[in-house]
Design a protein around this motif. Sequence first.
Motif, short mmCIF file in Angstrom:
data_model
loop_
_atom_site.label_atom_id
_atom_site.label_comp_id
_atom_site.label_asym_id
_atom_site.label_seq_id
_atom_site.Cartn_x
_atom_site.Cartn_y
_atom_site.Cartn_z
N GLY A 85 78.56 40.57 -10.13
CA GLY A 85 78.67 40.98 -8.89
C GLY A 85 78.68 42.66 -8.88
N HIS A 107 72.51 39.65 -8.70
CA HIS A 107 73.74 39.42 -7.85
C HIS A 107 73.43 38.53 -6.80
CE1 HIS A 107 77.38 41.08 -5.07
NE2 HIS A 107 77.45 39.97 -5.45
N HIS A 152 72.53 49.28 -5.68
CA HIS A 152 73.56 48.21 -5.45
C HIS A 152 74.98 48.40 -5.25
CE1 HIS A 152 76.05 44.77 -7.06
NE2 HIS A 152 75.28 44.03 -6.47
#
Length: 256
Positions: A85, A107, A152
């Motif tokens: 994650g 992810h 991200h």
Amino acid sequence: MDLLVVGAGDMGRWFGRTVDADLAFTDVDLDAAERAADERGGRVVPFDGDERFDLVCLAVPMGLAEEAVAENAHRAKDGMCDVTGAMGDPVAAMRDHLPDRERFSLHPLFAPQNAPGNVAVVDDTAGPLADAVRTDLADAGNHVFETTPEEHDAAMETVQAAAHAAILAFGLAADDVRDEFATPISAALDQLVTSVSSGTPRVYTDIQSHFGSGTDRVADAARALAMADDETFADLYRAVASVGAVSLDDATDADT
């Protein structure tokens, strides 16, 4: 492909069922690994074993990602990936410990029970393992898109930390009122509170720990709205309405 999934929780089991491979699980809780192996048709290996696999996938909590890379690098013959994650820390750790092997970070932007969905990917080194995994993810109906660790992790401050904080804050602030008083907006928020609070605290705690500046921005924005006079409140409202989600600094700049 021989695949070892380190971590037999929901995300590890999702990865195991989605990727076409000869599958093995390990976990600090070997009973959980046994259940995952029985469910997914794989086998169990010792948590601290030395057997090597074509690909090792780390499905551990975010805070344990760097440690897991170091402890399992020797088990990865050709490559390693993670579904923790976060991307910045695990990618950096894989660069340190697997300099000559495939490295990629994934992810899934959904809970496993809501699959398929969007899957962010960082291909730190391209290769046949990453290509095969991406193909399997796409074949399962997922939309796989490329990003960088920096992009991200910055995005997670908004789409995870800030979003969850706003929803949980509403849940903490809301009074218990009769259902007849619900508006479409309050009812939607109630559903979001139920969705978020049906998970496990550790997942959301990890997100806040890693991407907590998004939560700080929500707190600052709520404070600004609470303290605003009528004119300032209207200006902040118009700033959001004109361009969608904006930062408090941007809204303040727009006012001036």
